[in-house]
Structure formats: C-alpha cells, structure tokens
Write a protein that holds these residues in place. Structure first.
Motif, mmCIF file in Angstrom:
data_model
loop_
_atom_site.group_PDB
_atom_site.id
_atom_site.type_symbol
_atom_site.label_atom_id
_atom_site.label_comp_id
_atom_site.label_asym_id
_atom_site.label_seq_id
_atom_site.Cartn_x
_atom_site.Cartn_y
_atom_site.Cartn_z
ATOM 1 N N ILE A 90 0.832 -1.205 0.000
ATOM 2 C CA ILE A 90 0.000 0.000 0.000
ATOM 3 C C ILE A 90 0.864 1.250 0.000
ATOM 4 N N ALA A 91 1.916 1.259 0.798
ATOM 5 C CA ALA A 91 2.821 2.411 0.792
ATOM 6 C C ALA A 91 3.430 2.615 -0.586
ATOM 7 N N HIS A 92 3.861 1.534 -1.220
ATOM 8 C CA HIS A 92 4.472 1.608 -2.544
ATOM 9 C C HIS A 92 3.485 2.137 -3.579
ATOM 10 N N ALA A 93 2.232 1.731 -3.478
ATOM 11 C CA ALA A 93 1.223 2.134 -4.451
ATOM 12 C C ALA A 93 1.007 3.647 -4.480
ATOM 13 N N PHE A 94 1.302 4.337 -3.383
ATOM 14 C CA PHE A 94 1.119 5.794 -3.315
ATOM 15 C C PHE A 94 2.344 6.562 -3.828
ATOM 16 N N ARG A 95 3.439 5.884 -4.126
ATOM 17 C CA ARG A 95 4.693 6.600 -4.392
ATOM 18 C C ARG A 95 4.592 7.594 -5.539
ATOM 19 N N TRP A 99 5.085 11.677 -5.274
ATOM 20 C CA TRP A 99 6.132 12.399 -5.993
ATOM 21 C C TRP A 99 5.530 13.482 -6.875
ATOM 22 N N GLN A 100 4.440 13.184 -7.546
ATOM 23 C CA GLN A 100 3.816 14.173 -8.427
ATOM 24 C C GLN A 100 3.357 15.389 -7.625
ATOM 25 N N VAL A 101 2.808 15.146 -6.438
ATOM 26 C CA VAL A 101 2.411 16.258 -5.569
ATOM 27 C C VAL A 101 3.636 17.057 -5.144
ATOM 28 N N GLU A 102 4.721 16.370 -4.806
ATOM 29 C CA GLU A 102 5.940 17.065 -4.382
ATOM 30 C C GLU A 102 6.468 17.964 -5.493
ATOM 31 N N ALA A 103 6.475 17.446 -6.720
ATOM 32 C CA ALA A 103 6.919 18.250 -7.856
ATOM 33 C C ALA A 103 5.994 19.451 -8.060
ATOM 34 N N ALA A 104 4.696 19.226 -7.878
ATOM 35 C CA ALA A 104 3.731 20.311 -8.083
ATOM 36 C C ALA A 104 3.883 21.408 -7.038
ATOM 37 N N LEU A 105 4.222 21.045 -5.812
ATOM 38 C CA LEU A 105 4.377 22.043 -4.761
ATOM 39 C C LEU A 105 5.502 23.027 -5.070
ATOM 40 N N GLN A 106 6.496 22.590 -5.839
ATOM 41 C CA GLN A 106 7.600 23.481 -6.202
ATOM 42 C C GLN A 106 7.276 24.351 -7.413
ATOM 43 N N ARG A 107 6.163 24.048 -8.098
ATOM 44 C CA ARG A 107 5.808 24.807 -9.306
ATOM 45 C C ARG A 107 4.314 25.136 -9.302
ATOM 46 N N ARG A 108 3.788 25.429 -8.150
ATOM 47 C CA ARG A 108 2.338 25.527 -7.998
ATOM 48 C C ARG A 108 1.711 26.643 -8.822
ATOM 49 N N GLU A 109 2.519 27.598 -9.299
ATOM 50 C CA GLU A 109 1.960 28.671 -10.118
ATOM 51 C C GLU A 109 1.665 28.211 -11.546
ATOM 52 N N GLN A 122 -8.833 17.311 -3.380
ATOM 53 C CA GLN A 122 -10.110 16.602 -3.452
ATOM 54 C C GLN A 122 -10.007 15.154 -2.953
ATOM 55 N N ARG A 123 -8.834 14.781 -2.424
ATOM 56 C CA ARG A 123 -8.586 13.420 -1.934
ATOM 57 C C ARG A 123 -8.551 12.409 -3.076
ATOM 58 N N LYS A 124 -8.125 12.870 -4.253
ATOM 59 C CA LYS A 124 -7.904 11.980 -5.386
ATOM 60 C C LYS A 124 -6.406 11.768 -5.558
ATOM 61 N N THR A 125 -6.052 10.662 -6.191
ATOM 62 C CA THR A 125 -4.638 10.394 -6.448
ATOM 63 C C THR A 125 -4.390 10.336 -7.946
ATOM 64 N N VAL A 126 -3.170 10.708 -8.327
ATOM 65 C CA VAL A 126 -2.797 10.737 -9.738
ATOM 66 C C VAL A 126 -1.688 9.717 -9.990
ATOM 67 N N LEU A 171 -3.815 1.074 -10.709
ATOM 68 C CA LEU A 171 -5.065 0.362 -10.487
ATOM 69 C C LEU A 171 -5.958 1.109 -9.502
ATOM 70 N N TYR A 172 -5.354 1.901 -8.644
ATOM 71 C CA TYR A 172 -6.089 2.594 -7.584
ATOM 72 C C TYR A 172 -6.251 4.093 -7.843
ATOM 73 N N ASN A 173 -5.627 4.613 -8.903
ATOM 74 C CA ASN A 173 -5.586 6.069 -9.084
ATOM 75 C C ASN A 173 -6.826 6.609 -9.784
ATOM 76 N N ASP A 174 -7.121 7.872 -9.494
ATOM 77 C CA ASP A 174 -8.308 8.536 -10.033
ATOM 78 C C ASP A 174 -8.010 9.330 -11.298
ATOM 79 N N ALA A 175 -6.742 9.652 -11.525
ATOM 80 C CA ALA A 175 -6.352 10.458 -12.686
ATOM 81 C C ALA A 175 -4.932 10.080 -13.072
ATOM 82 N N PHE A 176 -4.535 10.487 -14.269
ATOM 83 C CA PHE A 176 -3.221 10.149 -14.809
ATOM 84 C C PHE A 176 -2.640 11.380 -15.499
#
Length: 413
Positions: A90-95, A99-109, A122-126, A171-176
């Motif tokens: 489960i931890a691996h499935a979120f990796r 990471w995508q969120v971490e990258a986005a936080l540095q370029r949020r504009e 929205q509590r969705k995962t990509v 398999l578990y993600n809401d968006a890509f």
C-alpha cells in the motif's frame, strides 16, 4: 511536533506519534492486522487505499489552508514508513502520486501543477501515463504511452491511446498525468486525464513480491482529454540549477524497505512469544527463554535500528535539499541528497534481506506456515530493491570518491 521516524527506543511501537496525531493510527493498525490475509488471498487493498485517501494520506504535504495536513517532507516519510511497516504494498502504491504532488508544490503557479494539487485537495490520487519501457541496444530509454493527443474537431476534445507497462499504483488512481505531442501545433504538452471510458488497468503483475501494488498494465484506448486539461510544458531549468530531480523516488523506496524491517522486528517478537516448542537440543523449556534465540532477536533489533537510522539520514538530506530549493546552496544540497540516497540503498538493500531471513531462523519450522505469510517480508524487500539495482550505485559512489564523477540525472538517482 516531532516528525522523526526512528523508533529504536521502542521497536514495538506500531505507528509514530505523527501518524497518531493525523488520525491515521487506527487505519494503519487495521491495515497491519489484515496484511497477511490479503497476501494469502491475493486480495487487492482497494478498501484500505480508499480509507487512506479519505483521511488525506495523499494530501499530507499540502498546506493546511489548502486542504492538506501541512507536514514536512521528512514527516511524509515518517508516515509512509509507518504505512510500509503495516503493508509495504500500500505504501508503494502511493509513491508516484506523492512524488507528483511534491513536484507540483515546487511549481504551484504553473496551471498543470495547480491542477494536480487540486486533485490532491479533493482526496484523489494521480498516476503516471508515461514509462521507461522501450528497450534498445543501449538499454532502456524513456517513452510516452500517450505519445500524441489527436484533436477531434467534431467533439472538440483530444483523443489518445497507448499502454503503460509496470503501472505501479495505477489500479487505484483517479487520474493520470503525462506528456505528449499535441497534434495541431505538433508541440509537447502536459495533460491531466481523469479515469473514465477507455481507461483499463489490469492486475497482471507477476512479481514474486509486492504483489498487491497494482503494478500491472494500464491501457488507454481513445481516452478523452479535455482541452482545458492540456497545458504547456514546464519552463526549462536555469543553467546553474541542480539537475537531479528524482532522488525522492529512491528515498521513498528505501524508506519502504526500512518499514518492512520494522515489521520484521514486531513479527519476531510475536513469533518468539507465541512459539511453544523449542529445538530438541535447546537449553530452555520455552523458546522465549532460549539464550540463542534471545540473542538472535537482539541482533534483529540492532540491525533494524541501524537500517532505520540509515534511512533517516537519507530522508534528512533530502529535506535539506528541499529547504535550499531556489537558493545558492541548492546544487550542493541536492547533490548531497542524491549521494546519500545511493549510500543508503547500498547498505539497506544488502542488510534488510538478511534481517528478514533471520526471522525465519528465529521461528524455524513454526515460521514457514503460509498462514503467517512471514516469507512476504523477504520477497517484498527483494522486489523493491530490484528497482535500479545497487550495483550501479556502488560504482557511482566509488567513482565519485576517486575522480568526482557526478551521478546521472535520470530516474532513481
């Protein structure tokens, strides 16, 4: 609030104080209690992942005012290690999402990254819809699953097709998300594709470990990408910017292994406390009183504590690199994080399987039952460790000492 992850002083602790403060303890405990059963039944953890999403696990790094939990980067790894100790799948499935969120936080504009952060809010995962899959004589090279987005003038949308192999977590993600060539301008763009018609994810991953990560094939057939979800690429980095952008991936996987080793300690205690029969040539009536087994349990504890401390060092240097992002010290701190991540991987990939093997030695015939599924720890460690083998890290570390060789800038370094 303390966000350190090492629990050497209390190796029987199930979760950190941070996870408890975030309201995650009960869910993580339930995941831990049912992990062996899921392994035996080959049952995908849809319900557990849905529960974690609802609790904001995928939004840990978002500021509180943006709907997240506002934890530091090192805090994220603390909670992720708690989860890996409960169930590393489960931890691996979120990796990839984290990471995508971490990258986005540095370029949020940038509008693409703002969209990613909004999904996390929205509590969705990509997940990712591009992959390194094309083998050539020179080795693996990056490829894009949706290599083109074709404009459909009648429907006023883009259409894309392709397959992503080894799609961990999809398999578990809401968006890509990914990159492609936009057909009208013949230019590279970024896109966000939400799950819908034409998206199929298969559980066809056949690894001997990490069987429940959703690492099968993701297939996209004439999927619709709305034009407002197509964005320009990121601007190029400045010439003097640090070029190593994938250290997060490696530290996250090493952190997962550290979590598995913590679980090995907990299972070792349970095995020794509940084992009823000692070896016929043992020195004590009960296994828990057997000096040799007590010593082996102590060895497992000591090695596990060292592994967690080594992982903590890699996490801290990555946190330091983030702290110096955009400053004159960014290059040096990012390089240090990359080298430290390599050091941690070399050591932990070597020691962690030994610790998992000692668990079987501790329980002997009592530990090989498929009901307990204790063999999963060794298998899961080896599969995670196989991501970019440590041999390449060893060579790079030696070259760096000898002649200052810099790490590659591709994934996992």
């Amino acid at each position: 609030m303390a966000e350190t992850s090492t629990q050497a002083a209390n190796p029987n602790a199930r979760v950190s104080a941070l996870s408890a403060s975030l309201g995650l303890a009960a869910t993580i405990d339930e995941i831990a209690a049912t992990a062996a059963q899921r392994e035996r039944e080959q049952r995908l953890p849809h319900e557990a992942i849905a529960a974690l999403k609802a609790l904001g696990f995928g939004a840990l790094r978002l500021p509180v005012e943006d709907g997240g939990h506002g934890v530091s980067l090192s805090g994220l790894f603390t909670v992720a290690r708690d989860l890996a100790a409960a169930d590393s799948n489960i931890a691996h499935a979120f990796r990839n999402h984290l990471w995508q969120v971490e990258a986005a936080l540095q370029r949020r504009e940038h509008p693409f990254h703002a969209h990613v952060l909004d999904l996390a809010r929205q509590r969705k995962t990509v997940g990712l819809s591009f992959v390194e899959s094309d083998a050539t004589a020179a080795g693996a090279r990056s490829s894009r699953v949706l290599s083109r987005l074709e404009w459909d003038a009648g429907k006023q949308v883009y259409l894309g097709s392709g397959d992503k192999v080894y799609a961990t977590g999809n398999l578990y993600n809401d968006a890509f998300v990914g990159q492609a060539i936009e057909s009208r301008a013949n230019a590279t763009v970024q896109y966000v594709l939400e799950r819908g018609p034409g998206v199929a994810t298969e559980d066809d991953w056949r690894g001997f470990g990490q069987r429940l990560t959703g690492s099968g094939t993701a297939r996209f057939r004439d999927v619709v990408v709305r034009p407002e979800h197509v964005y320009p690429p990121d601007p190029p980095k400045a010439p003097d910017a640090a070029p190593w952008g994938f250290t997060f991936h490696q530290v996250y996987l090493t952190n997962c292994i550290a979590g598995i080793v913590r679980r090995v300690v907990q299972d070792a205690v349970d095995v020794l406390r509940t084992r009823q029969r000692n070896f016929y040539h043992g020195e004590a009536a009960q296994p828990a009183d057997e000096p040799a087994l007590q010593a082996l349990l102590g060895r497992i504890r000591a090695y596990a504590a060292s592994i967690e401390a080594t992982a903590d060092r890699a996490v801290q240097t990555l946190q330091d690199a983030l702290t110096h992002h955009g400053t004159p010290d960014e290059y040096a701190s990012t390089l240090a994080a990359t080298l430290t991540a390599s050091e941690a991987k070399v050591v932990i990939d070597d020691l962690a399987p030994q610790v998992a093997s000692w668990l079987i030695d501790l329980g002997s015939g009592s530990a090989v039952s498929s009901v307990a599924a204790l063999d999963r720890h060794w298998r899961n460690i080896k599969v995670i460790a196989s991501h970019n083998p440590r041999l390449y890290k060893e060579r790079l570390l030696g070259q760096n000492l000898l002649n200052g060789q810099l790490p590659p800038t591709g994934a996992f370094f």
